[in-house]
Design a protein around this motif. Sequence first.
Motif, PDB file in Angstrom:
ATOM      1  N   GLU A 122      43.132  49.996  35.739  1.00 14.88           N
ATOM      2  CA  GLU A 122      42.570  49.303  34.706  1.00 14.88           C
ATOM      3  C   GLU A 122      41.360  49.851  34.135  1.00 14.88           C
ATOM      4  O   GLU A 122      40.200  49.937  34.892  1.00 14.88           O
ATOM      5  N   PHE A 124      38.268  49.269  31.538  1.00 13.72           N
ATOM      6  CA  PHE A 124      37.590  48.487  30.701  1.00 13.72           C
ATOM      7  C   PHE A 124      36.412  49.055  30.054  1.00 13.72           C
ATOM      8  O   PHE A 124      35.846  49.863  30.601  1.00 13.72           O
ATOM      9  N   LEU A 134      40.740  47.137  27.069  1.00 13.59           N
ATOM     10  CA  LEU A 134      41.523  47.190  28.240  1.00 13.59           C
ATOM     11  C   LEU A 134      42.404  48.150  28.040  1.00 13.59           C
ATOM     12  O   LEU A 134      43.607  47.885  27.427  1.00 13.59           O
ATOM     13  N   ILE A 139      40.406  43.334  23.781  1.00 10.92           N
ATOM     14  CA  ILE A 139      40.246  42.148  24.740  1.00 10.92           C
ATOM     15  C   ILE A 139      39.007  41.241  24.041  1.00 10.92           C
ATOM     16  O   ILE A 139      38.457  41.372  23.202  1.00 10.92           O
ATOM     17  N   TYR A 193      36.761  40.603  33.802  1.00 10.80           N
ATOM     18  CA  TYR A 193      37.690  39.670  33.813  1.00 10.80           C
ATOM     19  C   TYR A 193      37.211  38.465  32.732  1.00 10.80           C
ATOM     20  O   TYR A 193      38.161  38.068  32.106  1.00 10.80           O
ATOM     21  N   ALA A 196      38.015  40.002  29.180  1.00  5.19           N
ATOM     22  CA  ALA A 196      39.406  40.146  29.113  1.00  5.19           C
ATOM     23  C   ALA A 196      40.102  38.712  29.008  1.00  5.19           C
ATOM     24  O   ALA A 196      41.357  38.617  28.788  1.00  5.19           O
ATOM     25  N   SER A 222      33.357  41.467  23.522  1.00  5.00           N
ATOM     26  CA  SER A 222      34.647  40.793  23.319  1.00  5.00           C
ATOM     27  C   SER A 222      34.273  39.265  23.053  1.00  5.00           C
ATOM     28  O   SER A 222      35.375  38.528  23.011  1.00  5.00           O
TER      29      SER A 222
END
Length: 257
Positions: A122, A124, A134, A139, A193, A196, A222
């Motif tokens: 993953e 980012f 992502l 995101i 996280y 996201a 984000s």
Amino acid sequence: MHPMLNIAVRAARSAGNVITRGFENRSDLLTEKKGENDFVTKVDKEAEQTIISKIQQSFPDHSFVGEEGGLVEGDKDFQWIIDPLDGTTNFIKGIPHFAVSIALMHKGRIDQAVVFDPIRGELFTASKGAGAQLNGFRIRTGKAKDLTNTTLATAFPFKDKAQSDESISRFTNIFKQCGDVRRCGSAALDLAYVAAGRYDGYWERGVQPWDIAAGELLVRESGGLVTDYTGGNDPLYKGEIVAGNPRVVQSLVKHLK
């Protein structure tokens, strides 16, 4: 992709290869103790040197701040902030939850960011003013309106347990208001996280700039908010951070003050 972000991604992937090889051969791992409950391995050092070497191929005059190598002097307008292996304890114990964190600070502001999880593949990324992604897909932070039913992330001051009573008191106060809290051992991934929408919010004290620099930009790009425990909007050198969408951060700060 911004040219400097592209270079950072290449560096993160190269470091990820070093980390993955090390993770598969942990029986050969040499671990050193930097301080109380604070460890470093040859993989941390090799990954950091890999990142710096890759970036210097394109930007030989830039400066660097790394968790393991300290300051590499250069053009102060362009400073790379690196945590080559955020989550070293997880790595040592065989827990597959750690990441490479790379941020570029341009004239005092975080401009580019990469957090790469080499185990899950993953990636980012964020560029200032261009949003966060992502694996190439946009995101956004979660949409919680308060702490009710939220899933949050935090960490305890394991390097300085003299602060544990205060931290546990804050934890208890927030835990009573939210749905649940995770403590997974990587600030970089906690922030990724949040960006996201996997976590609704995150708070931690005792963090260093290399722990949070890339993640801070991910959250901001984000649609989230990043502050210190009092609501100040520049937490990078405060040693404490709160992140989430604006409403969650407002609620967290209220309980942390």
